[in-house]
Write an enzyme that holds these catalytic residues in place. Structure first.
Site, PDB file in Angstrom:
ATOM      1  N   ARG A   8       1.274 -30.313   4.044  1.00 39.22           N
ATOM      2  CA  ARG A   8      -0.014 -30.794   4.553  1.00 39.22           C
ATOM      3  C   ARG A   8      -0.494 -29.879   5.672  1.00 39.22           C
ATOM      4  O   ARG A   8       0.295 -29.445   6.510  1.00 39.22           O
ATOM      5  CB  ARG A   8       0.210 -32.211   5.079  1.00 39.22           C
ATOM      6  N   ASP A  51      -1.160 -45.516  13.806  1.00 32.02           N
ATOM      7  CA  ASP A  51      -0.385 -44.286  13.565  1.00 32.02           C
ATOM      8  C   ASP A  51      -1.019 -43.445  12.465  1.00 32.02           C
ATOM      9  O   ASP A  51      -0.611 -42.312  12.248  1.00 32.02           O
ATOM     10  CB  ASP A  51       1.070 -44.615  13.193  1.00 32.02           C
TER      11      ASP A  51
HETATM   12  P1  AMP Z   1       2.946 -44.779   6.474  1.00 32.80           P
HETATM   13  O1  AMP Z   1       2.801 -46.157   5.979  1.00 32.80           O
HETATM   14  O2  AMP Z   1       3.020 -43.740   5.381  1.00 32.80           O
HETATM   15  O3  AMP Z   1       1.957 -44.430   7.515  1.00 32.80           O
HETATM   16  O4  AMP Z   1       4.389 -44.686   7.139  1.00 32.80           O
HETATM   17  C1  AMP Z   1       4.742 -45.466   8.245  1.00 32.80           C
HETATM   18  C2  AMP Z   1       6.012 -44.934   8.860  1.00 32.80           C
HETATM   19  O5  AMP Z   1       7.085 -45.022   7.919  1.00 32.80           O
HETATM   20  C3  AMP Z   1       5.938 -43.484   9.291  1.00 32.80           C
HETATM   21  O6  AMP Z   1       6.625 -43.375  10.510  1.00 32.80           O
HETATM   22  C4  AMP Z   1       6.647 -42.751   8.191  1.00 32.80           C
HETATM   23  O7  AMP Z   1       7.234 -41.557   8.655  1.00 32.80           O
HETATM   24  C5  AMP Z   1       7.701 -43.759   7.767  1.00 32.80           C
HETATM   25  N1  AMP Z   1       8.125 -43.615   6.365  1.00 32.80           N
HETATM   26  C6  AMP Z   1       7.381 -43.828   5.249  1.00 32.80           C
HETATM   27  N2  AMP Z   1       8.103 -43.595   4.134  1.00 32.80           N
HETATM   28  C7  AMP Z   1       9.347 -43.223   4.547  1.00 32.80           C
HETATM   29  C8  AMP Z   1      10.568 -42.841   3.867  1.00 32.80           C
HETATM   30  N3  AMP Z   1      10.659 -42.805   2.551  1.00 32.80           N
HETATM   31  N4  AMP Z   1      11.627 -42.536   4.654  1.00 32.80           N
HETATM   32  C9  AMP Z   1      11.553 -42.574   5.987  1.00 32.80           C
HETATM   33  N5  AMP Z   1      10.452 -42.919   6.669  1.00 32.80           N
HETATM   34  C10 AMP Z   1       9.366 -43.228   5.977  1.00 32.80           C
HETATM   35 MG    MG Z   2       1.378 -42.595   8.127  1.00 37.62          MG
END
Ligand code: AMP
Ligand code: MG
Length: 476
Positions: free
Chosen positions: A181, A253
């Protein structure tokens, strides 16, 4: 367990690793803001898609071993960023759980971007997650972010998707992948929340200075910086609304200080116009529904104000007053940005009293007749409107008097094609099976959305009337 050896450049693949993005200014922040990150190699990396135009813009070369996360050359200082965030209203400690910031690339005109891997393995912030990502969602992010860019909407971009040759465990076993990205930065509202809440003395100031250097070098006071964020967010969400985009997970976030769209998890474009449209399977309350996006942005900006508060003024009451002065301007700034976008969609290059009513009446009619949002605007013609829209047409015609090129204006602002969910799904499904033909065809068309000369064929058709409601999923 059988030991696995991973292919690295020394295995004779002849890959050069001369990276033009060895700068990593994030290292200048206090150490609590990041964790240095080692490479987590994958067994069979394969380049699935490479964005030649974007790579050329930033002088990036197709280095499979780097963009698979198999090797980090010594010239880089990869790291995972710490941040926090309000997720569906609840404060949580987060951080890059599956991303690694490789460094910053510069172009020839002084622009700078972050280059980040997503799906590159566990980090200190992974909590229970595996740090990995599945192929189809990464291709989906590639497709939709590139479509957003072509629509003229600020967004993070996608440089490439590499499949890993490994499976990730979700509800089923899925092929894994890593997306690279490109972003103006990965500073989020949640990064400021992290700084305010958990970092040490002086950390918030350091972060503010960093953000100002990166995005608003002309700012001298936190209020100017905050005002800039408000304006960028208002403009961004107005553009989302204009194309019928539903972000789906507007947690703090996932709100970038740069004003770019970030995090293409459960997002989707609306087909039939319905202000209550929600796609995300976990958004039961419709918190992030299409029509709520402007108000949620207001809320997210209030969270940013709370985090920045100590920097507004030493005296708490005065600090609140200054922050509120900025925040209270948001509704009006958003409204003006939105009206400008919507006016352009109906061929109006100026703003006049009563325009809000004219647009609201059109949207009400579209809702009443369950009209397709994109195609209704695409086909709007002052001389012929859909049945039931005739009274509105008269008002519209009156308002168009004096516009020199209403129809031309409309063509520039109403895309002929958007990522249709059913088409995106079909393209991803084929790509998951190894056939990128439909994906590439769709991508090619989505890169040219305002070209009325082009025959978009079935790609611009709405889904069949009896298609089930579309659902998107987080945790991909
Ligand atoms: P998001 O919903 O994509 O914004 O993710 C929320 C948080 O979860 C962020 O801190 C991501 O880095 C973490 N996260 C999402 N998927 C994973 C994964 N498969 N392993 C570890 N962390 C994750
Ligand atoms: Mg995110």
């Amino acid at each position: 367990m059988i030991p696995v050896t991973y292919p690295l450049p020394s295995d004779g693949y002849g890959v050069r690793l001369t990276m033009p993005f060895s700068e990593q200014t994030y290292l200048n922040l206090p150490p609590k803001f990041f964790q240095r990150q080692e490479a987590h190699p994958v067994s069979s990396p394969e380049m699935r898609i490479w964005n030649h135009a974007l790579a050329d813009e930033w002088g990036l070369e197709e280095e499979l071993f780097l963009f698979s996360g198999n090797t980090f050359p010594d010239t880089l200082a990869p790291l995972a960023q710490a941040y926090a965030g309000h997720q569906f209203g609840q404060f949580t400690m987060l951080g890059d759980g599956r991303a690694v910031l490789l460094g910053e690339a510069e172009n020839t005109v002084g622009g700078k971007v972050d280059v980040q891997l997503k799906g590159s393995g566990r980090t200190r912030y992974s909590r229970g997650g595996d740090g990995r990502a599945a192929l189809e969602p990464m291709l989906r992010e590639y497709l939709i972010s590139e479509a957003m860019h072509a629509l003229g909407i600020p967004t993070t971009r996608s440089l490439c998707v590499v499949s890993t040759g490994e499976k990730v465990v979700r509800e089923e076993m899925l092929p894994g992948a890593i997306l690279t990205r490109i972003a103006a930065s990965h500073l989020r509202v949640g990064t400021f929340e992290f700084a305010a809440q958990f970092a040490e003395e002086g950390a918030l100031e350091s972060l503010l200075r960093y953000a100002i250097t990166r995005h608003d070098p002309e700012c001298t006071h936190v209020a100017d910086f905050y005002q800039g964020v408000i304006e960028r967010q208002a403009s961004l969400v107005a553009k989302w609304m204009a194309v019928g985009f539903v972000h789906g997970v507007m947690n703090t976030d996932n709100v970038a200080i740069s004003g770019e769209t970030i995090d293409y998890g459960p997002c989707a474009f609306m087909d039939r116009y319905d202000p209550e449209t929600v796609f995300s399977s976990i958004d039961q309350q419709g918190r992030y529904a299409y029509a709520n996006q402007p108000q949620i942005t207001h809320w997210n900006l209030a969270v940013l104000a709370s985090a920045l508060l100590p920097l507004f003024d030493e005296e708490e009451g005065r600090a609140e007053e200054l922050a509120r002065e900025c925040l209270d301007r948001y509704p009006q700034i958003f409204r003006a940005a939105w009206q400008k976008e919507m006016n352009a969609k109906i061929g109006l290059s100026t703003l006049q009293e009563g325009d809000d009513r004219l647009v609201a009446d059109l949207l009400d009619l579209m809702h009443k007749y369950q009209a397709d949002y994109t195609n209704t605007f695409r086909d709007l013609d002052p001389q012929s409107v859909p049945s039931g829209f005739e009274d509105w047409q008269l008002q519209w015609q009156k308002r168009l008097v004096g516009e020199t090129d209403g129809v031309g204006e409309m063509k520039k602002h109403n895309p002929a094609v958007i990522p249709r969910n059913h088409q995106v799904e079909a393209a991803l499904h084929a790509a998951g099976e190894g056939d990128m033909t439909k994906f590439n065809q769709l991508l090619d068309q989505l890169k040219d959305p305002y070209n009325r000369e082009r025959n978009f064929g079935e790609l611009s058709d709405p889904p069949p009337a009896d298609a089930p409601a579309y659902r998107t999923f987080c945790g991909t």
